[in-house]
Design an enzyme around this catalytic site. Sequence first.
Site, mmCIF file in Angstrom:
data_model
loop_
_atom_site.group_PDB
_atom_site.id
_atom_site.type_symbol
_atom_site.label_atom_id
_atom_site.label_comp_id
_atom_site.label_asym_id
_atom_site.label_seq_id
_atom_site.Cartn_x
_atom_site.Cartn_y
_atom_site.Cartn_z
ATOM 1 N N LYS A 22 0.851 -1.337 0.006
ATOM 2 C CA LYS A 22 0.020 0.026 0.170
ATOM 3 C C LYS A 22 0.836 1.245 -0.198
ATOM 4 C CE LYS A 22 -1.762 1.422 3.915
ATOM 5 N NZ LYS A 22 -1.422 2.907 4.429
ATOM 6 N N ASN A 23 1.866 1.221 1.060
ATOM 7 C CA ASN A 23 2.754 2.505 1.109
ATOM 8 C C ASN A 23 3.665 2.796 -0.044
ATOM 9 O OD1 ASN A 23 1.098 2.893 3.263
ATOM 10 N ND2 ASN A 23 2.585 2.347 4.600
ATOM 11 N N CYS A 117 -4.283 11.878 12.848
ATOM 12 C CA CYS A 117 -4.893 10.960 12.995
ATOM 13 C C CYS A 117 -5.071 10.300 14.172
ATOM 14 C CB CYS A 117 -4.401 9.862 11.936
ATOM 15 S SG CYS A 117 -3.055 9.294 12.371
ATOM 16 N N ARG A 122 0.229 14.582 12.841
ATOM 17 C CA ARG A 122 1.280 14.001 11.919
ATOM 18 C C ARG A 122 1.564 15.243 11.032
ATOM 19 N NH1 ARG A 122 -1.086 8.563 9.595
ATOM 20 N NH2 ARG A 122 0.994 8.386 8.754
ATOM 21 N N ASP A 313 4.663 0.127 11.882
ATOM 22 C CA ASP A 313 3.301 -0.442 11.434
ATOM 23 C C ASP A 313 3.208 -1.646 11.839
ATOM 24 O OD1 ASP A 313 3.390 1.429 8.362
ATOM 25 O OD2 ASP A 313 2.903 2.046 10.407
ATOM 26 N N ARG A 405 -8.746 -0.381 4.479
ATOM 27 C CA ARG A 405 -7.652 0.534 4.124
ATOM 28 C C ARG A 405 -6.489 -0.195 3.454
ATOM 29 N NH1 ARG A 405 -6.285 5.447 7.228
ATOM 30 N NH2 ARG A 405 -4.982 5.580 5.470
HETATM 31 C C1 EPZ Z 1 4.393 6.692 6.415
HETATM 32 O O1 EPZ Z 1 3.800 7.733 6.883
HETATM 33 C C2 EPZ Z 1 3.378 5.543 6.306
HETATM 34 N N1 EPZ Z 1 2.526 6.049 5.276
HETATM 35 C C3 EPZ Z 1 2.918 5.050 7.612
HETATM 36 O O2 EPZ Z 1 2.023 3.968 7.531
HETATM 37 C C4 EPZ Z 1 4.091 4.687 8.510
HETATM 38 O O3 EPZ Z 1 3.667 4.346 9.993
HETATM 39 C C5 EPZ Z 1 5.381 5.848 8.306
HETATM 40 O O4 EPZ Z 1 5.540 6.292 7.301
HETATM 41 C C6 EPZ Z 1 6.357 5.558 9.272
HETATM 42 O O5 EPZ Z 1 6.988 4.292 8.730
HETATM 43 C C7 EPZ Z 1 2.539 6.017 4.012
HETATM 44 O O6 EPZ Z 1 3.542 5.627 3.442
HETATM 45 C C8 EPZ Z 1 1.074 6.458 3.192
HETATM 46 P P1 EPZ Z 1 6.788 9.744 8.448
HETATM 47 P P2 EPZ Z 1 4.355 9.306 6.933
HETATM 48 O O7 EPZ Z 1 6.608 11.069 7.573
HETATM 49 O O8 EPZ Z 1 5.234 9.308 5.665
HETATM 50 C C9 EPZ Z 1 7.325 12.897 11.756
HETATM 51 C C10 EPZ Z 1 -0.011 2.624 7.689
HETATM 52 O O9 EPZ Z 1 -0.397 1.979 8.700
HETATM 53 N N2 EPZ Z 1 7.295 13.815 10.983
HETATM 54 O O10 EPZ Z 1 7.779 8.867 8.045
HETATM 55 O O11 EPZ Z 1 3.301 10.159 7.130
HETATM 56 C C11 EPZ Z 1 6.225 12.042 12.294
HETATM 57 O O12 EPZ Z 1 5.287 12.918 12.964
HETATM 58 C C12 EPZ Z 1 0.604 4.094 7.671
HETATM 59 O O13 EPZ Z 1 0.276 1.918 6.591
HETATM 60 C C13 EPZ Z 1 7.588 15.160 11.160
HETATM 61 O O14 EPZ Z 1 8.003 15.520 12.262
HETATM 62 O O15 EPZ Z 1 5.157 8.818 8.118
HETATM 63 C C14 EPZ Z 1 6.592 10.793 12.781
HETATM 64 O O16 EPZ Z 1 6.860 11.039 14.060
HETATM 65 C C15 EPZ Z 1 0.615 4.681 8.994
HETATM 66 N N3 EPZ Z 1 7.681 16.074 10.309
HETATM 67 C C16 EPZ Z 1 7.928 10.620 11.997
HETATM 68 O O17 EPZ Z 1 8.281 11.746 11.448
HETATM 69 C C17 EPZ Z 1 7.303 16.029 8.809
HETATM 70 O O18 EPZ Z 1 7.219 16.698 8.243
HETATM 71 C C18 EPZ Z 1 7.635 9.605 10.859
HETATM 72 O O19 EPZ Z 1 6.624 10.096 10.114
HETATM 73 C C19 EPZ Z 1 6.969 14.551 8.638
HETATM 74 C C20 EPZ Z 1 6.899 13.351 9.488
#
Ligand code: EPZ
Length: 427
Positions: A22-23, A117, A122, A313, A405
Amino acid sequence: MDKLIVRGGRALDGSVRISGAKNAVLPIMAAALLTDQPLTVRGVPALSDVRTLGAVLSELGVEVGPVEDGTLRLESAGEIGHEAGWDFVRKMRGSVCVLGPLLARLGQARVSLPGGCVFGVRPIDVHLKGFEALGARVRIDHGYIVAEAPSSGLRGSEVFLGTAFGSSVTGTMNVMMAATLARGTTVIQGAACEPEVIDLGRCLQAMGAQIDGLGSPRLEISGVERLGGAEHTVLPDRIEAGTYLVAGAITGGRVRVTGCRPGDLSSLVDRLKQAGFAIERGDDWLEVQPKHFGFRPSPTDCTTQPFPGLPTDLQAQWMALMCRATGVSLITERIYPDRYMHLPELVRMGARIRRQEALAVVEGTERLSGAHVTASDLRASAALVLAALVADGETQVHRVYHIDRGYERIEERLVALGADIERAEDD
Ligand code: EPZ
């Protein structure tokens, strides 16, 4: 709205073929905006998130074909809009991945700020930081992100995208996509190394993008004039594979996940072995060896980390398994410290869990009992189904649209593994 009715008590036995990730498929679909040539994606899972992003893209003017046999054809040859509205983005954060491609292709983008969420805020600050580094002007206006490239277009530069919680997966993806059409070279430091980022990068390379360093924290992207079409097969979903391995382990059964990439699951395999399970592996499969129904794993300490660490995840699924360990386990959630919506629902099933900030202390119990529980985020919902497989009696998991989803026909696959589970209309 549907629910899943699960009657625990059976050790799973069988094999399940893993779907496309998915991701990875979501950003790859968004990459279709980068070219006016057709992009054909294979191994597309039948998930509601894929349908939602398909709707966002067709709103923007992309021709989105039906998914036939896992194959999806996308073409952005016509007039492309630059605005993705609140209605779609609120349904799925992943649609924020259209920002980078729109900015690169059209020089402007107006995308609704994704909501938070259930597991906390996020932010997308590093996404915006990356676009500004490429010369774009970015502002927030009435709940929308408004990004505009200079009239001369985006230009390459060096930018650090790490956050306080490690790298950002979609942040890296968004900025990498924007950089493919920027003038000059872009260096992304602190890039995410997840397999899904590599897969997107490989698709972009097939479209003509010049990208070096995929899989490392330093990406170097040399901008090109335009990108062409391509055909790309999405990598298998390591989180789905991990979820089914844990389903086998929690029931003391034997489950083989086929069509997966064992190397993407080394952290989970390591934890399962530490918890007392034997794991066999082949080139494209992993199998948890049977124990007996009622087997209780050894307790473990684990911390979620960016790849190749234990994925956030899989944290909820791991917690479900540790609920029946023969001792006290520690789980530290380093990526999303609030990602514990599954915790009170597991407690309703008799689990003994205490939380202090990002740390959860799980005291394993002999048994869990079936109950009415409510799904929240995608992975928390899967964890409740796993716990229900081993609980006494019947569990009803409500609001399973969360599960749909990210898991293709989860109840059919679990039934094929011997589970007593059915989908029903939620009253
Ligand atoms: C991706 O989300 C995945 N979603 C998530 O999977 C997954 O949990 C996550 O990566 C971490 O591996 C998709 O790819 C669609 P991040 P993403 O930006 O990219 C912080 C699922 O269940 N952060 O890697 O949104 C954030 O708060 C979903 O399939 C900032 O601070 O996650 C988090 O603590 C849930 N500023 C950490 O970084 C930013 O601008 C990692 O977030 C962006 C993120």
